[in-house]
Scaffold this motif. Sequence first.
Motif, short mmCIF file in Angstrom:
data_model
loop_
_atom_site.label_atom_id
_atom_site.label_comp_id
_atom_site.label_asym_id
_atom_site.label_seq_id
_atom_site.Cartn_x
_atom_site.Cartn_y
_atom_site.Cartn_z
N VAL A 169 1.17 -1.48 -0.05
CA VAL A 169 -0.13 -0.13 0.23
C VAL A 169 0.99 1.46 -0.06
N ARG A 170 0.72 2.26 0.01
CA ARG A 170 0.80 3.97 0.11
C ARG A 170 0.68 4.36 1.30
N CYS A 171 1.23 5.43 1.64
CA CYS A 171 0.94 5.94 2.73
C CYS A 171 1.86 6.94 3.06
N ASP A 172 1.45 7.74 3.68
CA ASP A 172 2.78 8.80 4.16
C ASP A 172 2.82 9.22 5.34
N ALA A 173 3.81 8.83 6.02
CA ALA A 173 4.26 8.88 7.24
C ALA A 173 3.72 9.51 8.72
N ARG A 174 3.57 10.67 8.23
CA ARG A 174 3.17 12.36 8.99
C ARG A 174 1.42 11.77 8.92
N ASP A 175 0.56 11.22 8.07
CA ASP A 175 -0.68 11.74 8.01
C ASP A 175 -0.74 10.30 8.61
#
Length: 211
Positions: A169-175
Amino acid sequence: MHSAPASEDRYLRPGVQTAVKVLIVGHFAVGKTTYVGALSEIRPLRTEEVMTEAGALVDDLAGMNDKTTTTVALDFGRLTLNDHLVLYLFGTPGQQRFTQLWQDMTRGALGALVLADTRRLSQSFEVMGVLEELGLPYAVALNEFDDAPRHELHEVREALDLLPETPLVRCDARDRISSTRALISLVEYLMTLPASRLRTSGAHDGRLEHV
């Protein structure tokens, strides 16, 4: 110092029945500390130290000009997914010299989320290799840095030589929202595995059914 969410609750909900240990792993500077900090409902435990010139000789800082600290032991946080299930998050150091430390940390873990960076995909192979040697199930989350190239997921899956059933999956570690979704993909994957594939010490009953 990280500031915990305003709704911080130091105590588990009364109905929680299953506690699961999950590792957040990945190569150096992939965003593990940021990820745990974004998700944790309690003030996360961090063991960061300022990087020294000696460390710069062995740590690849290419493209990481703004990185000044590094984890030397672990990051720890907690996330309650629902009224019955709580996850304890253990972020591991990324440098190769700490591999033995996070191998020890796999004890009692039910699974791992591997954070990967499309700018340095090849550095994820060693991390995944150790997990496979230890028989620890894992999912992969692409931490999408602002300056990182974007690739189709099937291209990344092929590049990492992932099994068809391994979540990617994709993610934004800040979100917090996208990071939670990545963790849920791991939990859902673990729920599909037979009990023989799971480490029974990772949860008090060794299973994740009906949570």
